[in-house]
Design a protein around this motif. Sequence first.
Motif, mmCIF file in Angstrom:
data_model
loop_
_atom_site.group_PDB
_atom_site.id
_atom_site.type_symbol
_atom_site.label_atom_id
_atom_site.label_comp_id
_atom_site.label_asym_id
_atom_site.label_seq_id
_atom_site.Cartn_x
_atom_site.Cartn_y
_atom_site.Cartn_z
ATOM 1 N N TRP A 1 0.848 -1.177 0.000
ATOM 2 C CA TRP A 1 0.000 0.000 0.000
ATOM 3 C C TRP A 1 0.891 1.238 0.000
ATOM 4 O O TRP A 1 1.350 1.693 1.046
ATOM 5 N N HIS A 2 1.123 1.786 -1.179
ATOM 6 C CA HIS A 2 1.947 2.981 -1.317
ATOM 7 C C HIS A 2 1.184 4.192 -0.791
ATOM 8 O O HIS A 2 -0.035 4.276 -0.922
ATOM 9 N N ASP A 3 1.906 5.121 -0.203
ATOM 10 C CA ASP A 3 1.319 6.343 0.360
ATOM 11 C C ASP A 3 0.232 6.033 1.391
ATOM 12 O O ASP A 3 -0.775 6.735 1.487
ATOM 13 N N ALA A 4 0.453 4.999 2.165
ATOM 14 C CA ALA A 4 -0.523 4.594 3.173
ATOM 15 C C ALA A 4 -0.766 5.698 4.197
ATOM 16 O O ALA A 4 -1.866 5.809 4.733
ATOM 17 N N ASP A 5 0.238 6.526 4.451
ATOM 18 C CA ASP A 5 0.061 7.600 5.423
ATOM 19 C C ASP A 5 -0.998 8.606 4.973
ATOM 20 O O ASP A 5 -1.729 9.165 5.784
ATOM 21 N N ILE A 6 -1.123 8.795 3.678
ATOM 22 C CA ILE A 6 -2.164 9.697 3.148
ATOM 23 C C ILE A 6 -3.548 9.101 3.411
ATOM 24 O O ILE A 6 -4.459 9.791 3.867
ATOM 25 N N ALA A 7 -3.702 7.821 3.146
ATOM 26 C CA ALA A 7 -4.983 7.150 3.402
ATOM 27 C C ALA A 7 -5.287 7.138 4.896
ATOM 28 O O ALA A 7 -6.429 7.380 5.301
ATOM 29 N N ARG A 8 -4.278 6.886 5.704
ATOM 30 C CA ARG A 8 -4.477 6.859 7.164
ATOM 31 C C ARG A 8 -4.986 8.223 7.658
ATOM 32 O O ARG A 8 -5.936 8.297 8.431
ATOM 33 N N ARG A 9 -4.366 9.299 7.200
ATOM 34 C CA ARG A 9 -4.798 10.643 7.614
ATOM 35 C C ARG A 9 -6.202 10.964 7.095
ATOM 36 O O ARG A 9 -7.017 11.542 7.809
ATOM 37 N N ALA A 10 -6.475 10.588 5.855
ATOM 38 C CA ALA A 10 -7.778 10.889 5.264
ATOM 39 C C ALA A 10 -8.908 10.148 5.979
ATOM 40 O O ALA A 10 -10.036 10.640 6.047
ATOM 41 N N LEU A 11 -8.606 8.979 6.509
ATOM 42 C CA LEU A 11 -9.636 8.161 7.151
ATOM 43 C C LEU A 11 -9.542 8.172 8.671
ATOM 44 O O LEU A 11 -10.250 7.421 9.344
ATOM 45 N N ALA A 12 -8.685 9.016 9.218
ATOM 46 C CA ALA A 12 -8.447 9.023 10.662
ATOM 47 C C ALA A 12 -9.705 9.332 11.462
ATOM 48 O O ALA A 12 -9.894 8.792 12.550
ATOM 49 N N ASP A 13 -10.566 10.183 10.940
ATOM 50 C CA ASP A 13 -11.767 10.575 11.691
ATOM 51 C C ASP A 13 -12.966 9.681 11.416
ATOM 52 O O ASP A 13 -14.013 9.859 12.030
ATOM 53 N N VAL A 14 -12.811 8.729 10.516
ATOM 54 C CA VAL A 14 -13.894 7.801 10.196
ATOM 55 C C VAL A 14 -13.725 6.583 11.093
ATOM 56 O O VAL A 14 -12.729 5.874 11.012
ATOM 57 N N SER B 1 -10.009 3.288 13.551
ATOM 58 C CA SER B 1 -10.345 4.089 12.382
ATOM 59 C C SER B 1 -10.692 3.123 11.250
ATOM 60 O O SER B 1 -10.362 1.942 11.290
ATOM 61 N N TYR B 2 -11.342 3.645 10.251
ATOM 62 C CA TYR B 2 -11.700 2.821 9.092
ATOM 63 C C TYR B 2 -10.443 2.228 8.465
ATOM 64 O O TYR B 2 -10.415 1.062 8.087
ATOM 65 N N PHE B 3 -9.382 3.013 8.385
ATOM 66 C CA PHE B 3 -8.115 2.543 7.830
ATOM 67 C C PHE B 3 -7.598 1.333 8.610
ATOM 68 O O PHE B 3 -7.261 0.304 8.034
ATOM 69 N N GLU B 4 -7.535 1.456 9.928
ATOM 70 C CA GLU B 4 -7.052 0.352 10.768
ATOM 71 C C GLU B 4 -7.939 -0.876 10.637
ATOM 72 O O GLU B 4 -7.453 -2.009 10.610
ATOM 73 N N ASP B 5 -9.238 -0.661 10.561
ATOM 74 C CA ASP B 5 -10.186 -1.761 10.420
ATOM 75 C C ASP B 5 -9.970 -2.511 9.099
ATOM 76 O O ASP B 5 -9.977 -3.739 9.068
#
Length: 50
Positions: free
Chosen positions: A9-22, A31-35
């Motif tokens: 998963w390239h640029d995973a930090d971007i996805a993590r930040r974008a989904l942090a509040d979900v 978070s949705y990302f962690e799930d």
Amino acid sequence: MAGTFTLIWHDADIARRALADVVSDPDERLSYFEDIVQLLERFGVTVVLR
């Protein structure tokens, strides 16, 4: 398990930040990302976050 694979998963930090509040499960406070990462790993996918 047959059919397993590795997801890089390239640029995973971007996805993590974008989904942090979900939050997908308020009781677990994931978070949705962690799930999503945990779900993939439960089904035998190796997830490499880059």
